[in-house]
Design an enzyme around this catalytic site. Structure first.
Site, PDB file in Angstrom:
ATOM      1  N   HIS A  97       0.816  -1.224   0.000  1.00  0.00           N
ATOM      2  CA  HIS A  97       0.000   0.000   0.000  1.00  0.00           C
ATOM      3  C   HIS A  97       0.845   1.268   0.000  1.00  0.00           C
ATOM      4  CE1 HIS A  97       0.274  -0.300   4.537  1.00  0.00           C
ATOM      5  NE2 HIS A  97       0.366   0.999   4.411  1.00  0.00           N
ATOM      6  N   ASP A 127       0.139  -7.607   1.205  1.00  0.00           N
ATOM      7  CA  ASP A 127       0.486  -6.201   1.404  1.00  0.00           C
ATOM      8  C   ASP A 127       1.998  -6.023   1.521  1.00  0.00           C
ATOM      9  OD1 ASP A 127       0.039  -3.467   1.649  1.00  0.00           O
ATOM     10  OD2 ASP A 127      -0.087  -3.552   3.843  1.00  0.00           O
ATOM     11  N   SER A 201       4.395   2.644   7.958  1.00  0.00           N
ATOM     12  CA  SER A 201       4.130   1.507   7.081  1.00  0.00           C
ATOM     13  C   SER A 201       5.350   1.138   6.268  1.00  0.00           C
ATOM     14  CB  SER A 201       2.970   1.828   6.128  1.00  0.00           C
ATOM     15  OG  SER A 201       1.754   1.892   6.826  1.00  0.00           O
TER      16      SER A 201
END
Length: 358
Positions: A97, A127, A201
């Site tokens: 992402h 992911d 992230s």
């Protein structure tokens, strides 16, 4: 006289000894305070080892003709995240992402060097993504540790760029293992209370040896900010995905060819002939799939796969992901209250199936 001289002498001697002992204790040096292990007083050595290999990643998309341009910029930013180098030659791991929909990525190293690259490979189902840059000379790199070795209560550090604050380090513990948020097709999260926020992230969650034991990925929050529950993708899952992406450019996945649901209540378990809630019940058999060829049927409850107990859907996905393709494995099912074991050959999941089955 002699009858009391000996007792008196004994008492006197005892008094002298007592006084000596008392004086010794009263005037003795205090015991030194216990020396705490260095890692309990500071994480500086771990941080010095890890920070040079943690990068910032900005995803950009080329401006479309006719779309207003940002002054002095040919690209529009999609977002900002973190990553970490796993190969000195310039291989970086991050989240899917972070790079999703990007035309080009701008990677910034801790020493300020910047690299633009279009060379990245992704696996949306976990992911995860791999980014490659071309540095001159070797770069600092981190080693992937064994996430299975981590126990609840072990201390960890999360490194990344929350809200764009590059080089941020937060500390916490492993709060849980084998977590699932049902946001990815394949999940194996470590839960941590180390602060994870937007921008973290793709950054590493490391143990006190500086090994990456998970990739910071998500937060469980009502507000969108950190509330003590961070989720990071386990390093053992990461290692497998990265290896396949670098080798083939995509991930080979086995599948059973079924849709399932958890057996998650006493009532459901009793109705299916189980002693307790366990396993997953098949709700659909996909045509011409491994389960159909093994003559599994709708309503069967899978309780064991290749010698491993199946607790729920997430556990089933994890087990299947680790099985070799094209080899028969034993599947234990409960049908009409009776247990039986059949052989099933794990096959590669067709691309067109997407996320429709296990």
């Amino acid at each position: 006289m002699r009858s009391w001289l000996l007792p008196a002498a004994t008492l006197a001697l005892g008094g002298l000894i007592g006084a000596f002992i008392t004086g010794t204790f009263l005037h003795a040096e205090p015991e030194p305070a216990p020396v705490l292990p260095k890692e309990m007083t500071s994480y500086r050595d771990v941080v010095k080892k890890v920070l040079p290999a943690v990068v910032n990643i900005e995803a950009k998309v080329k401006t479309v003709k006719g779309k207003p341009r940002t002054p002095d910029k040919d690209d529009d930013s999609l977002g900002f995240g973190s990553g970490f180098i796993v190969d000195p030659k310039g291989v970086i791991v991050t989240n899917f992402h972070v790079v999703e929909d990007a035309d080009v990525l701008e990677v910034t190293l801790p020493d300020g060097r910047k690299f633009s690259t279009k060379d990245f490979l992704s696996d949306p189902k976990t992911d995860l993504a791999v980014v490659r840059i071309q540095p001159k000379g070797d770069l600092p790199a981190l080693q992937l540790g064994n996430s299975n070795d981590m126990e609840i209560g072990d201390r960890v550090l999360a490194v990344g760029a929350p809200f764009g604050l590059t080089g941020t380090v937060t500390a916490g513990i492993v709060s849980g293992k084998k977590r699932s948020l049902h946001v990815n097709t394949v999940e194996d999260f470590l839960q941590t209370d180390a602060a994870i926020n937007p921008g973290n992230s793709g950054g590493p969650l490391v143990n006190l040896d500086g090994q990456v034991i998970a990739v910071n990925s998500a937060i469980k929050s009502r507000s969108g900010g950190f509330q003590g529950v961070g989720l990071a993708i386990s390093s053992n899952l990461v290692a497998d995905i990265v290896k396949q992406l670098l080798k083939d450019g995509f991930v080979h996945r086995g599948y059973l060819g079924v849709k399932v649901k958890d057996v998650d209540s006493e009532e459901m378990a009793q109705r299916l002939g189980l002693k307790k809630p366990q396993g997953v019940q098949i709700t659909r058999i996909l045509d011409d799939g491994p389960a159909a060829r093994a003559e599994l049927t709708k309503g069967d409850v899978i309780v064991n796969l290749a010698g491993k107990a199946v607790k729920d859907t997430n556990e089933l996905q994890t087990i299947v992901a680790g099985l070799p393709l094209g080899k028969p494995i034993a599947v234990t099912i409960v049908r009409d209250g009776k247990s039986r074991t059949v052989d099933l050959v794990i096959e590669e999941k067709p691309r067109e199936n997407g996320t429709t089955g296990q």
